[in-house]
Structure formats: C-alpha cells, structure tokens
Design an enzyme around this catalytic site. Structure first.
Site, PDB file in Angstrom:
ATOM      1  N   LYS A 131     122.832  19.891-104.231  1.00 40.86           N
ATOM      2  CA  LYS A 131     123.671  19.419-105.331  1.00 40.86           C
ATOM      3  C   LYS A 131     124.752  18.459-104.842  1.00 40.86           C
ATOM      4  O   LYS A 131     125.050  17.462-105.506  1.00 40.86           O
ATOM      5  CB  LYS A 131     124.310  20.608-106.054  1.00 40.86           C
ATOM      6  CG  LYS A 131     123.306  21.494-106.790  1.00 40.86           C
ATOM      7  CD  LYS A 131     124.038  22.578-107.587  1.00 40.86           C
ATOM      8  CE  LYS A 131     123.155  23.764-107.924  1.00 40.86           C
ATOM      9  NZ  LYS A 131     122.143  23.515-108.938  1.00 40.86           N
ATOM     10  N   LYS A 172     130.063  25.988-106.596  1.00 40.28           N
ATOM     11  CA  LYS A 172     128.601  26.046-106.677  1.00 40.28           C
ATOM     12  C   LYS A 172     128.002  25.939-105.295  1.00 40.28           C
ATOM     13  O   LYS A 172     128.403  25.079-104.514  1.00 40.28           O
ATOM     14  CB  LYS A 172     128.063  24.828-107.449  1.00 40.28           C
ATOM     15  CG  LYS A 172     128.016  24.952-108.921  1.00 40.28           C
ATOM     16  CD  LYS A 172     127.209  23.767-109.478  1.00 40.28           C
ATOM     17  CE  LYS A 172     127.499  23.587-110.939  1.00 40.28           C
ATOM     18  NZ  LYS A 172     126.789  22.451-111.516  1.00 40.28           N
ATOM     19  N   GLY A 177     118.464  28.142-110.228  1.00 36.06           N
ATOM     20  CA  GLY A 177     118.134  29.301-111.050  1.00 36.06           C
ATOM     21  C   GLY A 177     119.361  30.085-111.485  1.00 36.06           C
ATOM     22  O   GLY A 177     119.293  31.279-111.701  1.00 36.06           O
ATOM     23  N   GLY A 178     120.498  29.388-111.606  1.00 38.68           N
ATOM     24  CA  GLY A 178     121.714  30.041-112.092  1.00 38.68           C
ATOM     25  C   GLY A 178     122.426  30.883-111.047  1.00 38.68           C
ATOM     26  O   GLY A 178     123.434  31.515-111.322  1.00 38.68           O
ATOM     27  N   HIS A 210     124.775  21.991-122.492  1.00 34.60           N
ATOM     28  CA  HIS A 210     123.829  21.568-121.464  1.00 34.60           C
ATOM     29  C   HIS A 210     122.791  20.712-122.183  1.00 34.60           C
ATOM     30  O   HIS A 210     122.034  21.214-123.003  1.00 34.60           O
ATOM     31  CB  HIS A 210     123.177  22.801-120.819  1.00 34.60           C
ATOM     32  CG  HIS A 210     122.050  22.472-119.878  1.00 34.60           C
ATOM     33  ND1 HIS A 210     122.042  22.869-118.557  1.00 34.60           N
ATOM     34  CD2 HIS A 210     120.893  21.799-120.066  1.00 34.60           C
ATOM     35  CE1 HIS A 210     120.920  22.448-117.976  1.00 34.60           C
ATOM     36  NE2 HIS A 210     120.201  21.788-118.883  1.00 34.60           N
ATOM     37  N   HIS A 233     124.124  31.776-116.923  1.00 39.51           N
ATOM     38  CA  HIS A 233     123.782  30.404-116.524  1.00 39.51           C
ATOM     39  C   HIS A 233     122.288  30.147-116.532  1.00 39.51           C
ATOM     40  O   HIS A 233     121.805  29.214-115.895  1.00 39.51           O
ATOM     41  CB  HIS A 233     124.366  30.045-115.143  1.00 39.51           C
ATOM     42  CG  HIS A 233     125.853  30.171-115.082  1.00 39.51           C
ATOM     43  ND1 HIS A 233     126.691  29.399-115.849  1.00 39.51           N
ATOM     44  CD2 HIS A 233     126.648  30.975-114.354  1.00 39.51           C
ATOM     45  CE1 HIS A 233     127.938  29.737-115.589  1.00 39.51           C
ATOM     46  NE2 HIS A 233     127.944  30.697-114.691  1.00 39.51           N
ATOM     47  N   GLU A 242     119.817  16.813-115.590  1.00 40.12           N
ATOM     48  CA  GLU A 242     120.638  17.735-116.377  1.00 40.12           C
ATOM     49  C   GLU A 242     122.069  17.218-116.440  1.00 40.12           C
ATOM     50  O   GLU A 242     122.659  16.885-115.413  1.00 40.12           O
ATOM     51  CB  GLU A 242     120.618  19.128-115.735  1.00 40.12           C
ATOM     52  CG  GLU A 242     119.235  19.759-115.732  1.00 40.12           C
ATOM     53  CD  GLU A 242     119.226  21.235-115.332  1.00 40.12           C
ATOM     54  OE1 GLU A 242     118.370  21.967-115.835  1.00 40.12           O
ATOM     55  OE2 GLU A 242     120.086  21.655-114.515  1.00 40.12           O
ATOM     56  N   ARG A 254     110.702  18.270-110.889  1.00 41.77           N
ATOM     57  CA  ARG A 254     109.469  19.008-111.207  1.00 41.77           C
ATOM     58  C   ARG A 254     109.331  19.058-112.710  1.00 41.77           C
ATOM     59  O   ARG A 254     110.192  18.583-113.439  1.00 41.77           O
ATOM     60  CB  ARG A 254     109.588  20.435-110.679  1.00 41.77           C
ATOM     61  CG  ARG A 254     110.871  21.104-111.200  1.00 41.77           C
ATOM     62  CD  ARG A 254     110.936  22.574-110.877  1.00 41.77           C
ATOM     63  NE  ARG A 254     112.284  23.104-110.982  1.00 41.77           N
ATOM     64  CZ  ARG A 254     112.834  23.583-112.088  1.00 41.77           C
ATOM     65  NH1 ARG A 254     112.166  23.577-113.218  1.00 41.77           N
ATOM     66  NH2 ARG A 254     114.061  24.046-112.084  1.00 41.77           N
TER      67      ARG A 254
HETATM   68  P1  ADP Z   1     121.103  25.608-111.444  1.00 42.84           P
HETATM   69  O1  ADP Z   1     120.574  24.847-110.267  1.00 42.84           O
HETATM   70  O2  ADP Z   1     121.292  27.038-111.145  1.00 42.84           O
HETATM   71  O3  ADP Z   1     120.338  25.308-112.688  1.00 42.84           O
HETATM   72  P2  ADP Z   1     123.200  23.920-112.551  1.00 42.84           P
HETATM   73  O4  ADP Z   1     124.108  23.089-111.742  1.00 42.84           O
HETATM   74  O5  ADP Z   1     122.123  23.224-113.306  1.00 42.84           O
HETATM   75  O6  ADP Z   1     122.587  25.053-111.634  1.00 42.84           O
HETATM   76  O7  ADP Z   1     124.069  24.770-113.576  1.00 42.84           O
HETATM   77  C1  ADP Z   1     123.520  25.803-114.338  1.00 42.84           C
HETATM   78  C2  ADP Z   1     124.373  26.069-115.578  1.00 42.84           C
HETATM   79  O8  ADP Z   1     125.732  26.378-115.228  1.00 42.84           O
HETATM   80  C3  ADP Z   1     124.505  24.910-116.528  1.00 42.84           C
HETATM   81  O9  ADP Z   1     123.438  24.822-117.428  1.00 42.84           O
HETATM   82  C4  ADP Z   1     125.818  25.191-117.206  1.00 42.84           C
HETATM   83  O10 ADP Z   1     125.657  26.154-118.212  1.00 42.84           O
HETATM   84  C5  ADP Z   1     126.657  25.826-116.145  1.00 42.84           C
HETATM   85  N1  ADP Z   1     127.516  24.849-115.469  1.00 42.84           N
HETATM   86  C6  ADP Z   1     127.170  24.081-114.413  1.00 42.84           C
HETATM   87  N2  ADP Z   1     128.190  23.269-114.057  1.00 42.84           N
HETATM   88  C7  ADP Z   1     129.205  23.533-114.897  1.00 42.84           C
HETATM   89  C8  ADP Z   1     130.555  23.030-115.034  1.00 42.84           C
HETATM   90  N3  ADP Z   1     131.066  22.100-114.223  1.00 42.84           N
HETATM   91  N4  ADP Z   1     131.323  23.534-116.022  1.00 42.84           N
HETATM   92  C9  ADP Z   1     130.844  24.493-116.843  1.00 42.84           C
HETATM   93  N5  ADP Z   1     129.610  25.007-116.751  1.00 42.84           N
HETATM   94  C10 ADP Z   1     128.787  24.538-115.797  1.00 42.84           C
HETATM   95  P1  ADP Z   2     114.274  25.226-115.751  1.00 42.39           P
HETATM   96  O1  ADP Z   2     112.934  24.628-115.466  1.00 42.39           O
HETATM   97  O2  ADP Z   2     114.519  25.431-117.174  1.00 42.39           O
HETATM   98  O3  ADP Z   2     115.428  24.582-115.036  1.00 42.39           O
HETATM   99  P2  ADP Z   2     114.908  27.525-114.231  1.00 42.39           P
HETATM  100  O4  ADP Z   2     116.122  26.813-113.765  1.00 42.39           O
HETATM  101  O5  ADP Z   2     115.068  28.872-114.818  1.00 42.39           O
HETATM  102  O6  ADP Z   2     114.123  26.679-115.292  1.00 42.39           O
HETATM  103  O7  ADP Z   2     113.892  27.553-113.020  1.00 42.39           O
HETATM  104  C1  ADP Z   2     112.496  27.456-113.204  1.00 42.39           C
HETATM  105  C2  ADP Z   2     111.794  28.393-112.284  1.00 42.39           C
HETATM  106  O8  ADP Z   2     112.047  28.055-110.962  1.00 42.39           O
HETATM  107  C3  ADP Z   2     112.196  29.820-112.458  1.00 42.39           C
HETATM  108  O9  ADP Z   2     111.037  30.604-112.436  1.00 42.39           O
HETATM  109  C4  ADP Z   2     113.092  30.120-111.293  1.00 42.39           C
HETATM  110  O10 ADP Z   2     112.878  31.444-110.859  1.00 42.39           O
HETATM  111  C5  ADP Z   2     112.600  29.137-110.258  1.00 42.39           C
HETATM  112  N1  ADP Z   2     113.672  28.571-109.459  1.00 42.39           N
HETATM  113  C6  ADP Z   2     114.523  27.615-109.795  1.00 42.39           C
HETATM  114  N2  ADP Z   2     115.320  27.310-108.783  1.00 42.39           N
HETATM  115  C7  ADP Z   2     114.975  28.105-107.757  1.00 42.39           C
HETATM  116  C8  ADP Z   2     115.422  28.282-106.419  1.00 42.39           C
HETATM  117  N3  ADP Z   2     116.371  27.546-105.898  1.00 42.39           N
HETATM  118  N4  ADP Z   2     114.836  29.219-105.676  1.00 42.39           N
HETATM  119  C9  ADP Z   2     113.838  29.970-106.187  1.00 42.39           C
HETATM  120  N5  ADP Z   2     113.367  29.841-107.423  1.00 42.39           N
HETATM  121  C10 ADP Z   2     113.921  28.931-108.203  1.00 42.39           C
HETATM  122 MG    MG Z   3     120.059  23.551-113.585  1.00 39.24          MG
END
Ligand code: ADP
Ligand code: ADP
Ligand code: MG
Length: 674
Positions: free
Chosen positions: A116, A158, A164-165, A208, A235, A275, A300
């Site tokens: 990130k 972060k 994956g939240g 989002h 998340h 995103e 992906r």
């Molecule tokens: P991941 O790789 O786990 O998907 P993201 O960076 O996409 O991580 O963030 C996942 C979620 O966390 C977002 O969809 C949003 O709801 C929340 N989030 C991420 N960044 C911020 C931020 N700067 N402020 C508030 N919420 C955030």
């Molecule tokens: P989206 O495609 O909506 O962003 P998710 O963020 O929930 O969906 O991730 C999609 C799939 O990939 C999920 O099954 C999650 O378990 C997996 N995944 C995402 N990021 C990771 C990670 N860093 N490590 C392992 N699994 C991940």
């Molecule tokens: Mg994300």
C-alpha cells in the site's frame, strides 16, 4: 483463444470461471485439496488434479504443484481467481518462465500495487489524489507518531502489506497511538510477514467507491464504471452495488479517468480495481461535494465483479481470457454503456449476532432463490457448494453471492429482498436474515451510505425476528400435525388430526423459542377445526400441506397472517421459512423423552395418571421411531406416546378407555437391533 486453462482456485470463483470457459469452448482443469475431493468446482471442470492437503498452504498456495499440474494436463494458461495466488508476483513470474500464461496483469504491476505504501508513492507521481498521510519508508515509532500528530486525529494505521480488512487500527487520540501501532505491527508481522505500516487521515463517514478497469496488451485501458462497497463489517464488504447512488456523470468520469491513470502508471493489463475512499462533507444529499482519494489497487478480478457485469451486460471473465490470449479489448470507452441497477449480497457462514464469528457445518438444506439465471435482468446466484456439502474451517466463510438487477435501485432492492427470502439454509448459521435487515434498513433503503452504516443501524439489524412468535409456533404445530398424518394408520381412533366422535380435546405443545420456554394449546373443535392458543394470542389455525420433499411446504393462516411457509424438522429443531423471514424453534417433546427412558427395557409407561384414549398399533405390528403408538388424556389434554425406536409391538397391556396410574406399563416393544 486458449484451448485449455487451469483454474488455480476453488469455490464459487472457480465455478464461475469454468462457466465462461465452457461457453467459449475452452477446456478446464481444476485443482483440489483433500477437503475438496468431491467439491462442486471439481465437477464443474473437465479434468481435475489433486494438489495436496486441506490447508491452503498445503494445496492452493503450492504453486510448484499447480504449475506441474498445468504442464501435465497441457493447459496453456492459469486463471488464479481471487485470493490465494492471484496477487503473488512470484507465481506470475514462475508461470511465464514455464511458458504458461498467467491470466492477470504483468508481475511488475502486481509488485508495484502490492504494497500500500509503495503504491501510494507511485500514485502521487501519477497525479492520483491520495488521502493525506504518511507512506514513507522510515518506520521509527516516534517519527510515525509525529506524522500522526501532523495529520491530525483520528488517523488510521495500515499494514502496508495488508489486505482483506486485516492489519488496520483507527486511533482517536495521540495518547492511544503508541499502543495501536504496536498491536497493528504485531498483527501485520503475523499475517503478512512484514510490519511496515503507513499512517493516514481517518476519513469520517466515508464511502468506498471503486472503479473497474481493464487494460490490454495493445496499450488500451478503459473503465467499466463504479461499484459502491460502502456497506462493510470489520472493513470487509457485505453489500455491493452499481452504479453508486448519487453519483454524477462528472464525478464518474473524473474517478474513471483517475483509475485509468493509476492503471496506466503500472502498465496494467487485464481486470483490475482501483479503490477510492470518498469523503462526503456535504452529507448524503450533496454528491457535488464528494471528494475521492486513492486507497489501493487490487490487481485481480474482484469478488463483486458480477454487479459490473449486470449493469454492462458484459462477461468480465471472457474479457480476461481474450486479453490474456492477446486480443484487444472488445469495446472502447465510448462504446461502454450501463443499464439499470445491480446489487450483490455476500452470503456467508457466520453469526451476525455474535460479532460475525465464522460458522462451520453442513448444508443440510440449501435452497436457492427461484428464477436463477445468468441473464441480465434476472436473479443470479454464484456459488461453489451443493446441498449436503460441508463448510469447512479451512477456507473462506463465503457460501454464495446473490446478484440482482433491476431497472431502478428500488426494483433491485425489492428483488434482493425476495431472493433472500427464498434462500433457505439449514445446518449452519448464515447472514441471510441479517442481509435482509441491512437491505431494508432506513439508511440503505434511502441510500445514506457510508462505511459506518452497520454500526449506525445496529438497533434494527441484530436479533430481529420478522416472522414473529405466533406464526413460528403455528408453523411448528402444523409441521408436527402434517408429519403425524404421514405416519399414522387408517384406524380413525389412531388419528391425531382432531377427528373425534364427540367431545372437545386439547393437546399441549412445549417449545423453546429465542431462549424462552413457551406453551401452546391446540383444541380440536367438533367440526374438525383447530384452535391454537399461544400465550395471549389465540385463534383458528388453518393449514394446507402443499408438498413435501425433505421439508414441508404449507399454506398457513394464524392470527391474521397467511403465509406460504416451509419447515424443516431436524430432531427437536423446527426451522421455519417464509417470505417474512427465517427462524427456528425447539419443540420439547417431554413425553417422548419420558417414554424413551422407560422404553430402554422394552417398556412404555404412562407419563402421568390418565385415561388411555386409543392405541394406533396392535401386537405384532412393526413400528418406526417417532410413530405414534398411543394417545392418553389427562385434564382434558391429549398426550401422544411415540415409539422411541424402531421395533415390534409385543403386547398391549390396556384397552382404550382404561384409567391408568402414572408409571403403568402400557405396551411392550421389542426394539429392533441396529
Ligand atoms: P484492504 O486491503 O484490507 O481491502 P483497504 O485499504 O482497501 O484495505 O481498506 C479497507 C476498508 O477500510 C475500506 O473499504 C474502508 O472502509 C476502510 N478505510 C480504508 N482507509 C480508510 C481511511 N483513510 N479512512 C476511513 N476508512 C478507511
Ligand atoms: P474484494 O475482491 O471485494 O476486494 P476481499 O478484499 O474480501 O474482496 O478479498 C477477496 C478474497 O481474497 C477473499 O477471499 C480474501 O480472503 C482474499 N484476500 C484478500 N487479500 C488477501 C491477503 N492479503 N491475504 C490473503 N487473502 C487475501
Ligand atoms: Mg481493499
């Protein structure tokens, strides 16, 4: 186009990729772990290769074995799905080295977007707007704290390698920073093998909104509009929709162009998602005030890609296969159109009322909504399981995805609610009811979207029961009566459906419902009608069994409600489903239990003093467990005595009309050997 591809994934996404491949005449190879030996995705493909143990690290992450399987079966390309190896640049490289096409972006793009912090630095250069924050290489805690102070609280820490939240901590005030940082780093080290973090402004009430992008190997890149994924728990996405409510054409274009710029900055090829986090300082009604910031790029296919397919009428997996085989993108930006509104709900094995804890178990009953079809305008249901399959602890808790499309958002919402009502799962806990509550909450229904929707609407989302106590009890009573009719003999005196030569009789039912014990009285009236009393509620009970496969479907009326109800009984649990919702009630058959204990030596005894009304069996009859044997009456209440096990009636010790004492032996049964 390829002749044969290997799908390096499982579950719904492997099945979904196989569907498109089949339509295009591309042969498919599945890979599977021990736990998935007879999984749906294995059956969905033309060939299958076993790649190891049930844990992902022993199978779906074993990329040497997957590459060997592709070579052994003559596959030309590998589709990684999402999760597992989909964002693993070493795997993409290894495919290339072995002469296999990785159906995804170049490994350099995966690498550039994988972390990130690094990706943010790159996006800054490409002129894509970023959330104010620190994403540098210096990880000194004091310096990070200093940056957080500068950004201003609340901030979000972060894990740079997170996904994956996981690996995120919101910090409200300076005093909490050090502890949150340490805990975030710990989680990041354990989950992602790196404790590097970034710090950014925590956007308040954000949305989002993400943009689907597509690039090809000829230098073209387009955006396929947006998806709103604001409804999240922990998340993680719960409901996704397209288009984003309130989106203006101007903002859509700005975000689309920013996403294309992001993709071009890394020479992106294939399907990707950029995103954005969207600030709405003017509130929900002022889209013109919305400001968007780059959050991350997922290199992906995304879980929620079907909503984009629904509004564009395109098959994104087909585009992936075409692009990977060297074809140009099928359409140019100005040829892309969107129609109507689509919503996806992720159906997960989990317990929403208990912090969304994942649940495991067997899909004893698994009924999907009617009108399932892949056509646009219909209800689509993507899954990787069948009735009887187990949801194991090894993989994701997502069971299925329900996607609906309508001309308007209101129409899509109505279809979503109806389709969720028809999604009937018994055997493990799911979020189906919860999803209905979310979709019908005031915030979601009126599109007041932000990532805090679920906590904000908590009062109406959790432990809600739409079916209600009276209807649930009525359904359970009706289910019992219908089941009894199916097992009883022709002798009118053995019938328990209320036919009596004279007199009013009553029957008592004991239930446990939502932690509370309940009694219901059923009265058989002279004319054959039934009167049911549940606490303060009382009235005629009318039901009509419509059909019965593994469960019972009936038209049921009680207390002003008439519903088509489906019930499934599993031991003492009666699962009740109808358009209003789903619920479960425990029928406590105390008398059957009393009989059971007493029957151990082949004796069936009267559980209380009373009169023998009838026997429905005679000496020499073979009986099945649960079959009614005798009816006793005490205090104007009828009690049925059922066979505790399969066996043969040896002897009846009383006759109808006899008065018996408590504990008196009524009949002897020889229990069949198992
Ligand atoms: P991941 O790789 O786990 O998907 P993201 O960076 O996409 O991580 O963030 C996942 C979620 O966390 C977002 O969809 C949003 O709801 C929340 N989030 C991420 N960044 C911020 C931020 N700067 N402020 C508030 N919420 C955030
Ligand atoms: P989206 O495609 O909506 O962003 P998710 O963020 O929930 O969906 O991730 C999609 C799939 O990939 C999920 O099954 C999650 O378990 C997996 N995944 C995402 N990021 C990771 C990670 N860093 N490590 C392992 N699994 C991940
Ligand atoms: Mg994300």
């Amino acid at each position: 186009m390829f002749k044969k591809i290997l799908i390096a994934n499982r579950g719904e996404i492997a099945c979904r990729v196989a569907t498109t491949a089949r339509r295009l005449g591309v042969r498919t190879v599945a890979v599977y772990s021990d736990a998935d030996a007879s999984a749906k995705h294995v059956m969905a493909c033309d060939e299958a290769v076993h790649i190891g143990g049930s844990a992902p690290r022993d199978s779906y992450l074993q990329w040497e074995r997957i590459i060997a399987a592709a070579k052994a079966t003559g596959a030309q390309a590998i589709h990684p799905g999402y999760g597992f190896l989909s964002e693993n640049e070493a795997f993409a490289d290894a495919c290339a080295k072995e002469g296999l096409v990785f159906i995804g972006p170049p490994s350099s793009a995966i690498l550039a977007m994988g972390l990130k912090a690094e990706s943010k630095r790159l996006m800054e250069k490409a002129g894509v707007p970023l959330v104010p924050g620190y994403h540098g290489a210096d990880q000194d805690p004091a310096m990070l704290k200093h940056e957080a102070d500068r950004i201003g609280y609340p901030v979000l820490i972060k894990a740079s390698a997170g996904g994956g939240g996981k690996g995120m901590r919101a910090v409200d005030k300076a005093e909490d920073f050090a502890a949150a940082l340490a805990s975030c780093q710990r989680e990041a080290r354990n989950s992602f093998g790196s404790d590097a973090v970034l710090v950014e402004k925590y956007v308040q009430r954000p949305r989002h909104i993400e943009i689907q992008v597509f690039g090809d190997t000829h230098g073209n890149c387009v955006y396929l509009f947006e998806r709103d994924c604001s409804v999240q728990r922990r998340h993680q996405k719960v409901l996704e929709e397209a288009p984003a409510p309130g989106m203006t054409p101007e903002l859509r274009q700005q975000m689309g162009l920013a996403a294309v710029a992001a993709a071009k900055a890394v020479n992106y090829v294939g399907a990707g998602t950029v995103e954005f986090i969207v600030e709405q300082p003017g509130g929900y009604d002022k889209p013109q005030d919305m400001r968007f910031f780059f959050m991350e790029m997922n290199t992906r296919l995304q879980v929620e890609h079907p909503v984009t397919e629904a509004i564009t009428g395109l098959d994104l997996v087909e585009w992936q296969l075409r692009v990977a085989s060297g074809e140009p993108l099928p359409l140019k930006q100005d040829e892309l159109r969107m129609h109507g509104h689509a919503i996806e709900a992720r159906i997960c094995a989990e317990t929403p009322d208990n912090q969304f804890l994942p649940a495991t178990g067997r899909l004893d009953v698994y009924r999907k909504p009617a009108a399932v079809s892949f056509e646009r305008g219909a209800v689509r249901f993507d899954d990787g399981v069948r009735e009887g399959d187990a949801i194991s602890p090894f993989y994701d808790s997502m069971v299925a995805k329900l996607i609906v499309h309508g001309a308007t958002r209101a129409e899509a919402l109505a279809k979503l609610d109806a389709a969720l009502a028809q999604t009937r799962i018994v055997g493990l806990s799911t979020n189906v009811q919860f999803l209905r509550h979310v979709a019908s909450s005031a915030s979601f229904a009126s599109a007041q979207l932000d990532t805090a929707l679920i906590p904000r609407e908590a009062d109406v989302l959790f432990q809600q029961d739409r079916v209600g106590r009276a209807l649930t009890v009525a359904a359970a009573v009706a289910q019992t009566l219908i089941a009894e009719r199916a097992t009883e003999g022709a002798d009118p005196f053995s019938r328990r459906d209320g036919w009596r030569p004279f007199g009013l009789t009553m029957r008592r039912f004991d239930f446990e419902y939502r932690g509370e014990s309940l009694q219901a009285q059923l009265s058989y009236l002279h004319d054959g009608a039934l009167l049911l009393n549940v606490g303060e509620v009382s009235g005629p009970l009318v039901f009509n069994a419509l059909e019965s496969d593994s469960g019972t479907r009936m038209d049921l009326s009680f207390h002003g409600q008439r519903q088509t109800v489906q019930t499934w009984q599993r031991d003492e649990l009666v699962h009740v489903f109808c358009d209003l919702g789903a619920t479960v009630i425990t029928e406590i058959d105390a008398l059957a239990h009393a009989g059971e204990a007493a029957a151990e030596g082949g004796r069936l005894t009267a559980p209380m003093p009373g009169k023998v009304v009838s026997f429905s069996v005679k000496a020499g009859d073979t009986v099945k467990k649960g079959q009614p044997l005798a009816v006793m009456e005490a205090m104007k209440m009828e009690h049925t005595i059922a066979a505790p096990a399969d066996g043969t009636v040896a002897e009846l010790l009383y006759a109808p009309g006899d008065q018996v004492a408590e504990g008196a032996e009524l009949l002897k049964i020889e229990v069949a050997c198992a």
